[in-house]
Scaffold this motif. Structure first.
Motif, short mmCIF file in Angstrom:
data_model
loop_
_atom_site.label_atom_id
_atom_site.label_comp_id
_atom_site.label_asym_id
_atom_site.label_seq_id
_atom_site.Cartn_x
_atom_site.Cartn_y
_atom_site.Cartn_z
N GLN A 162 64.60 18.21 -8.49
CA GLN A 162 63.85 17.99 -7.37
C GLN A 162 62.40 18.08 -7.28
OE1 GLN A 162 65.51 21.63 -5.45
NE2 GLN A 162 67.45 20.53 -4.76
N LEU A 163 61.76 18.89 -8.20
CA LEU A 163 60.44 19.06 -8.64
C LEU A 163 59.89 17.76 -9.07
CD1 LEU A 163 60.15 22.33 -10.30
CD2 LEU A 163 58.84 21.76 -8.25
N ARG A 164 60.54 16.91 -9.91
CA ARG A 164 60.28 15.61 -10.33
C ARG A 164 60.36 14.58 -9.16
NH1 ARG A 164 63.76 16.81 -14.65
NH2 ARG A 164 65.28 15.54 -13.78
N GLU A 165 61.18 14.65 -8.30
CA GLU A 165 61.27 13.62 -7.25
C GLU A 165 60.10 14.03 -5.97
OE1 GLU A 165 65.16 14.62 -5.56
OE2 GLU A 165 66.28 13.15 -7.03
N ILE A 166 59.84 15.17 -5.83
CA ILE A 166 58.73 15.69 -5.06
C ILE A 166 57.53 15.01 -5.58
CG2 ILE A 166 57.26 17.44 -4.09
CD1 ILE A 166 59.87 19.05 -3.53
N GLU A 167 57.20 15.22 -6.87
CA GLU A 167 55.86 14.70 -7.55
C GLU A 167 55.69 13.20 -7.14
OE1 GLU A 167 52.41 14.82 -8.62
OE2 GLU A 167 53.33 16.53 -8.11
N GLN A 168 57.15 12.46 -7.61
CA GLN A 168 57.08 11.12 -7.38
C GLN A 168 56.82 10.79 -5.95
OE1 GLN A 168 61.06 10.08 -8.54
NE2 GLN A 168 60.37 10.08 -10.80
N LEU A 169 57.28 11.50 -5.08
CA LEU A 169 57.02 11.11 -3.43
C LEU A 169 55.51 11.20 -3.28
CD1 LEU A 169 60.23 12.68 -1.73
CD2 LEU A 169 59.60 10.35 -1.61
N ARG A 170 55.04 12.43 -3.79
CA ARG A 170 53.26 12.84 -3.46
C ARG A 170 52.64 11.65 -4.30
NH1 ARG A 170 54.09 19.14 -4.73
NH2 ARG A 170 54.25 19.85 -2.58
N GLY A 171 53.02 11.12 -5.43
CA GLY A 171 52.30 10.11 -5.87
C GLY A 171 52.48 8.83 -5.18
N ALA A 172 53.74 8.50 -4.60
CA ALA A 172 53.70 7.23 -3.75
C ALA A 172 52.95 7.73 -2.33
CB ALA A 172 55.20 7.03 -3.11
N ALA A 173 52.85 8.65 -1.97
CA ALA A 173 52.08 9.07 -0.83
C ALA A 173 50.47 8.73 -0.96
CB ALA A 173 52.20 10.38 -0.20
N ARG A 174 50.20 9.29 -2.06
CA ARG A 174 48.50 9.00 -2.52
C ARG A 174 48.25 7.49 -2.60
NH1 ARG A 174 49.70 13.65 -5.85
NH2 ARG A 174 50.46 12.50 -7.67
N ILE A 175 49.23 6.60 -3.25
CA ILE A 175 49.04 5.18 -3.23
C ILE A 175 49.06 4.68 -2.04
CG2 ILE A 175 50.17 3.24 -3.90
CD1 ILE A 175 51.24 4.44 -6.42
N GLU A 176 49.85 4.99 -1.21
CA GLU A 176 50.05 4.56 0.40
C GLU A 176 48.67 5.17 1.20
OE1 GLU A 176 51.31 2.01 2.32
OE2 GLU A 176 52.91 2.86 0.96
N LEU A 177 48.19 6.31 0.92
CA LEU A 177 46.98 6.72 1.65
C LEU A 177 45.68 5.84 0.97
CD1 LEU A 177 45.38 8.76 3.15
CD2 LEU A 177 45.16 10.34 1.19
N LYS A 178 45.73 5.51 -0.15
CA LYS A 178 44.64 4.59 -0.80
C LYS A 178 44.66 3.18 0.11
CE LYS A 178 42.67 2.98 -5.06
NZ LYS A 178 42.84 2.66 -6.68
N SER A 179 45.91 2.75 0.20
CA SER A 179 46.26 1.55 0.79
C SER A 179 45.58 1.44 2.35
CB SER A 179 47.57 0.95 0.68
OG SER A 179 48.08 0.02 1.69
N LEU A 180 45.98 2.57 2.96
CA LEU A 180 45.83 2.73 4.26
C LEU A 180 44.07 2.83 4.65
CD1 LEU A 180 46.12 3.46 7.25
CD2 LEU A 180 46.49 5.83 6.50
#
Length: 358
Positions: A154-172
């Motif tokens: 779960q920790l790994r999955e949350i970190e992956q989601l947070r990484g995707a969110a950071r990328i999406e924020l940069k795109s936004l």
């Protein structure tokens, strides 16, 4: 020695001072006059103003379509980011529950102490029961190990989601910067066009923009003169729309005649060109993309000779303008800020293609 004495300087007399001042002012005025003549802006004829304004409107419309596209992508990125953040919050809640459970197990083990299994067997008053309990404890240990493994996953999955969110924020943020750039371009072009039109008399402005022929709304059709661009369509029977949805889109466009052009608007009371096309087909139950360069690929391409009412007609090499074909070589479109939604001939602009979406 007296011959070498420096003569005392006398102040200007009144006449001399006035003469010097007059010469200085004349020189300044001459310099200013030359400078002003060198930088004076030439007076444009109404025809020249029209040519420049038309160019500015085309450039503004191209930037408007880019703005519309950036706005659409910005909205998509914002929704994806929100969904990722919501998912992170849900996963974090699940993770916290799993961590609390592991903490309870660890606290229980600490309270019970860690005794060597051999000593526990030797001191047990019921060895058979002890062995049964030991097997249960081993299974419990396996479950505990599995729980630890789940927490790590779960920790790994949350970190992956947070990484995707950071990328999406940069795109936004990138989309929002593009949005602001295109907005500045559009407003700059439109401001320049307004300044040019402001130099003309009201009559010249009406001739340049052609706004006088389209005053009023659809209810005044019966009293219009032959100069009204709607008249040729009303006097001849146009080809029928190929489908009910195409007919509904045409009917919607007719109902919006006289509505103002507002860049970035999609109705119900104001439109830009692609906004009118999107709103007309939305009313007919069909979802179109937001921009002209996406709308041209939204249906089946048709040639100019195949046009039927309801087809979307596109103009200019950059596919920066769209209208809704209504028959007899006419379309309904939202032209620019100086003219409302109107009927116009499709040959007044460079034809770029057409598509049938219904």
């Amino acid at each position: 020695m007296a011959a070498h004495r420096k003569l005392p300087q006398r102040p200007f007399s009144g006449l001399t001072a006035r003469t010097a001042a007059t010469l200085a002012l004349a020189g300044a005025a001459t310099a200013t006059g030359f400078d002003g003549a060198a930088h004076a802006e030439p007076q444009l004829t109404p025809a020249q103003v029209k040519a420049k304004v038309d160019t500015l409107y085309r450039e503004a419309e191209a930037a408007t379509e880019k703005y519309n596209g950036a706005k659409e992508k910005s909205g998509t990125a914002e929704r994806r980011l929100s969904a990722l953040q919501d998912e992170v919050a849900r996963r974090q809640e699940t993770l916290n529950s799993a961590r609390n459970a592991l903490g309870s197990i660890a606290a229980a083990q600490y309270r019970d102490g860690a005794m060597d299994p051999a000593w526990q067997l030797a001191l047990s008053s019921d060895p058979d029961r002890y062995l049964d309990d030991a097997a249960l404890a081993e299974r419990a240990g396996d479950r505990q190990a599995a729980a630890v493994s789940r927490v790590r996953r779960q920790l790994r999955e949350i970190e992956q989601l947070r990484g995707a969110a950071r990328i999406e924020l940069k795109s936004l943020r990138s989309r929002q910067a593009e949005l602001n750039r295109q907005k500045r371009t559009v407003t700059g072009k439109l401001d320049e066009a307004r300044q040019l039109l402001a130099r003309l008399t009201p009559r010249q402005r009406s001739e340049v923009t052609g706004a006088g022929a389209d005053a009023g709304g659809p209810s005044a059709r019966a009293s219009r003169s032959a100069a009204d661009p709607r008249q040729p369509l009303e006097e001849a029977a146009p080809a029928p729309a190929p489908t009910g949805r195409a007919a509904a889109a045409v009917a919607y466009a007719y109902g919006k005649l006289g509505s103002p052009y507002v860049w970035g608007a999609t109705g119900p009371n104001a439109f830009d060109c692609s906004g009118l096309a999107q709103a007309a087909y939305r009313a007919a139950g069909i979802s179109l993309p937001r921009t002209t360069y996406a709308q041209i690929n939204a249906g089946r391409r048709v040639s100019r000779s195949e046009l039927r009412p309801g087809d979307l007609v596109f103009f200019y090499s950059g596919i920066s303008h769209v209208g809704i074909y209504v028959g007899n070589g006419q379309m309904i479109h939202a032209p620019n800020p100086s003219a409302p939604v109107r009927v116009a001939p499709i040959d007044q602009m460079p034809f770029a293609g057409a598509t049938r979406v219904a």
